[in-house]
Structures are given as structure tokens and as C-alpha cells.
Design a protein around this motif. Structure first.
Motif, mmCIF file in Angstrom:
data_model
loop_
_atom_site.group_PDB
_atom_site.id
_atom_site.type_symbol
_atom_site.label_atom_id
_atom_site.label_comp_id
_atom_site.label_asym_id
_atom_site.label_seq_id
_atom_site.Cartn_x
_atom_site.Cartn_y
_atom_site.Cartn_z
ATOM 1 N N UNK A 180 10.930 -3.291 4.876
ATOM 2 C CA UNK A 180 12.250 -3.359 4.239
ATOM 3 C C UNK A 180 13.115 -2.171 4.650
ATOM 4 N N UNK A 181 12.547 -0.978 4.642
ATOM 5 C CA UNK A 181 13.314 0.216 4.993
ATOM 6 C C UNK A 181 13.830 0.105 6.431
ATOM 7 N N UNK B 74 18.014 -0.478 7.685
ATOM 8 C CA UNK B 74 18.719 0.367 8.645
ATOM 9 C C UNK B 74 19.001 -0.345 9.968
ATOM 10 N N UNK B 75 18.253 -1.390 10.261
ATOM 11 C CA UNK B 75 18.515 -2.174 11.462
ATOM 12 C C UNK B 75 19.738 -3.074 11.274
ATOM 13 N N UNK B 76 19.860 -3.669 10.107
ATOM 14 C CA UNK B 76 20.891 -4.674 9.873
ATOM 15 C C UNK B 76 22.190 -4.134 9.271
ATOM 16 N N UNK B 77 22.149 -2.941 8.691
ATOM 17 C CA UNK B 77 23.331 -2.373 8.044
ATOM 18 C C UNK B 77 23.596 -0.964 8.565
ATOM 19 N N UNK B 78 24.861 -0.629 8.738
ATOM 20 C CA UNK B 78 25.205 0.725 9.166
ATOM 21 C C UNK B 78 25.176 1.663 7.966
ATOM 22 N N UNK B 79 25.096 2.956 8.233
ATOM 23 C CA UNK B 79 25.122 3.924 7.142
ATOM 24 C C UNK B 79 26.433 3.862 6.367
ATOM 25 N N UNK B 80 27.509 3.601 7.054
ATOM 26 C CA UNK B 80 28.803 3.487 6.381
ATOM 27 C C UNK B 80 28.809 2.286 5.426
ATOM 28 N N UNK B 81 28.255 1.149 5.873
ATOM 29 C CA UNK B 81 28.162 -0.027 5.000
ATOM 30 C C UNK B 81 27.275 0.256 3.793
ATOM 31 N N UNK B 82 26.151 0.935 4.041
ATOM 32 C CA UNK B 82 25.250 1.270 2.935
ATOM 33 C C UNK B 82 25.957 2.136 1.902
ATOM 34 N N UNK C 26 12.131 3.350 -3.730
ATOM 35 C CA UNK C 26 10.935 3.235 -2.902
ATOM 36 C C UNK C 26 10.929 1.875 -2.227
ATOM 37 N N UNK C 27 10.915 1.889 -0.888
ATOM 38 C CA UNK C 27 10.896 0.662 -0.097
ATOM 39 C C UNK C 27 9.665 0.638 0.791
ATOM 40 N N UNK C 28 9.142 -0.560 1.020
ATOM 41 C CA UNK C 28 8.054 -0.694 1.989
ATOM 42 C C UNK C 28 8.637 -0.468 3.385
ATOM 43 N N UNK C 29 7.782 -0.179 4.347
ATOM 44 C CA UNK C 29 8.260 0.132 5.689
ATOM 45 C C UNK C 29 9.048 -1.016 6.314
ATOM 46 N N UNK D 19 0.821 -1.214 0.000
ATOM 47 C CA UNK D 19 0.000 0.000 0.000
ATOM 48 C C UNK D 19 0.856 1.264 0.000
ATOM 49 N N UNK D 20 1.934 1.265 0.799
ATOM 50 C CA UNK D 20 2.738 2.466 0.984
ATOM 51 C C UNK D 20 4.225 2.150 0.861
ATOM 52 N N UNK D 21 4.958 3.111 0.344
ATOM 53 C CA UNK D 21 6.413 2.996 0.308
ATOM 54 C C UNK D 21 7.011 4.290 0.845
ATOM 55 N N UNK D 22 8.282 4.228 1.191
ATOM 56 C CA UNK D 22 8.994 5.431 1.612
ATOM 57 C C UNK D 22 10.287 5.520 0.809
ATOM 58 N N UNK D 23 10.814 6.706 0.723
ATOM 59 C CA UNK D 23 12.008 6.949 -0.085
ATOM 60 C C UNK D 23 13.256 6.611 0.723
ATOM 61 N N UNK D 24 14.098 5.757 0.157
ATOM 62 C CA UNK D 24 15.358 5.365 0.793
ATOM 63 C C UNK D 24 16.510 5.906 -0.045
#
Length: 105
Positions: free
Chosen positions: A54-55, A59-67, A49-52, A28-33
Motif C-alpha cells: 500500500x505504501x 507513492x507510485x500513483x499519487x504525487x506528494x502535492x496531491x497527497x 501504518x501502511x503495509x509495504x 506482518x510488517x507496516x511502515x509509517x506513512x
């Protein structure tokens, strides 16, 4: 004199479904990643666009540096070893929202 009939009332439209670009489910809804997180210099970079669920899980499993360094495209995210168990589960699920996903610090 003939009576005027009222114009037919349109039925409410069904909510539009979109696709999550990570798990590829119709949701139904996605957010911008931001593929490269904003704090790592990706403010004006590409987004998906990711579903909530997945988004939140990305962010829970990967750090911003890894991303920023290893997972700067959807294809790389889909192949990420850290996400494989999650993706296997979510693709078979109808979950639209996950709550309380923050790590305890």
C-alpha cells in the motif's frame, strides 16, 4: 534424592500481526506513512501504518502535492479514485511485499 526436572521451554511466539490502515488487511510488517508528505510540510504531522504494498502504491500513483492537498486522511485515501483498482485487488490478496515499484523516468 529426586531428580529436578527442567522447566518447560516456551514455544516461540508467532509473529504479531498488525493491520494496514489503508487496505485493512492483517500483515506482518507496516511502515509509517506521513499523511502530508514531509517535503510538503508534514514532518511533524499525523502518520498512519501502511503495509509495504500500500505504501509503495500510494507513492507510485499519487504525487506528494496531491497527497498534501487532497488526501490528508486515511478515509480520503481509501476513497481516492486513483487507488480503487489497486485496493480492490490487494484486499483479496495475501501479498506481503511488492518489488520494483518505481516509475521509470
Amino acid at each position: 534424592m529426586a531428580r529436578r526436572s527442567k522447566p518447560p521451554v516456551a514455544a516461540p511466539a508467532a509473529p504479531a500481526e498488525t493491520r494496514c490502515q489503508l487496505c485493512e488487511r492483517a500483515v506482518q510488517h507496516t511502515s509509517r506513512h506521513h499523511l502530508v508528505p514531509r517535503e510538503e510540510g508534514g514532518r511533524y504531522g499525523p502518520t498512519v501504518d501502511l503495509c509495504q504494498p500500500c505504501h509503495s502504491s500510494v507513492h507510485l500513483l499519487l504525487t506528494n502535492r496531491e497527497l498534501a492537498r487532497r488526501y490528508s486522511s486515511v478515509q480520503e485515501l481509501q476513497r481516492a479514485e486513483e487507488l480503487q483498482k489497486y485496493l480492490h485487488w490487494i484486499r483479496r490478496s495475501r501479498v506481503e511485499r511488492l518489488t520494483n515499484r518505481r516509475r521509470r523516468r
